[in-house]
Design a protein around this motif. Sequence first.
Motif, mmCIF file in Angstrom:
data_model
loop_
_atom_site.group_PDB
_atom_site.id
_atom_site.type_symbol
_atom_site.label_atom_id
_atom_site.label_comp_id
_atom_site.label_asym_id
_atom_site.label_seq_id
_atom_site.Cartn_x
_atom_site.Cartn_y
_atom_site.Cartn_z
ATOM 1 N N GLN A 28 75.168 -104.008 23.199
ATOM 2 C CA GLN A 28 74.352 -104.939 23.975
ATOM 3 C C GLN A 28 74.856 -106.366 23.812
ATOM 4 O O GLN A 28 75.497 -106.700 22.806
ATOM 5 C CB GLN A 28 72.894 -104.858 23.516
ATOM 6 N N ALA A 29 74.569 -107.184 24.788
ATOM 7 C CA ALA A 29 74.940 -108.598 24.710
ATOM 8 C C ALA A 29 74.366 -109.211 23.435
ATOM 9 O O ALA A 29 73.223 -108.932 23.050
ATOM 10 C CB ALA A 29 74.421 -109.347 25.930
ATOM 11 N N LYS A 65 79.449 -110.913 25.111
ATOM 12 C CA LYS A 65 78.876 -111.204 26.418
ATOM 13 C C LYS A 65 79.313 -110.138 27.408
ATOM 14 O O LYS A 65 80.376 -109.523 27.221
ATOM 15 C CB LYS A 65 79.357 -112.571 26.912
ATOM 16 N N PRO A 66 78.557 -109.940 28.475
ATOM 17 C CA PRO A 66 78.979 -108.949 29.485
ATOM 18 C C PRO A 66 80.381 -109.228 30.025
ATOM 19 O O PRO A 66 81.116 -108.275 30.332
ATOM 20 C CB PRO A 66 77.920 -109.107 30.574
ATOM 21 N N GLU A 67 80.765 -110.485 30.108
ATOM 22 C CA GLU A 67 82.106 -110.816 30.620
ATOM 23 C C GLU A 67 83.222 -110.461 29.642
ATOM 24 O O GLU A 67 84.398 -110.560 29.985
ATOM 25 C CB GLU A 67 82.193 -112.301 30.998
ATOM 26 N N SER A 107 76.662 -104.547 27.588
ATOM 27 C CA SER A 107 75.583 -104.482 28.568
ATOM 28 C C SER A 107 74.682 -105.707 28.450
ATOM 29 O O SER A 107 74.486 -106.253 27.368
ATOM 30 C CB SER A 107 74.764 -103.211 28.352
ATOM 31 N N SER A 108 74.114 -106.086 29.589
ATOM 32 C CA SER A 108 73.251 -107.283 29.602
ATOM 33 C C SER A 108 71.807 -106.929 29.298
ATOM 34 O O SER A 108 71.433 -105.778 29.254
ATOM 35 C CB SER A 108 73.352 -107.975 30.956
#
Length: 124
Positions: A13-14, A87-89, A123-124
């Motif tokens: 997770q983020a 982060k998701p990015e 994942s966000s």
Amino acid sequence: HVQLVESGGGLVQAGGSLRLSCAASLRTFSSYFVGWFRQAPGKEREFVAAISGNGGSTYYADSVKGRFTISRDNAKNTVYLQMNSLKPEDTAVYYCAAGPRPLRVDYVPEYDYWGQGTQVTVSS
């Protein structure tokens, strides 16, 4: 036959953390720079971090500076990438690469040997 094998990828997770490992079969591992690169779908492979042969110099992309830490254990022929505050990015396939003396540590063609990659999904 030189092999680089990445491990440690996964789904997180983020805000979470992962530690990637890159195990190399190079006989003179301590004389090689090792870099981490990543490639997201539809994008070019980009530089993440690099470390000199003796570990005395490290280099980071601006996008990961302060969140990722590269290190190495030459006794184990292994380089690590500690990734925090993900982060998701940051989602991508992460590759490690080794080169004897890259003139530019962020330049893909400067590295002679590459691993097969490990997937990191945030994942966000």
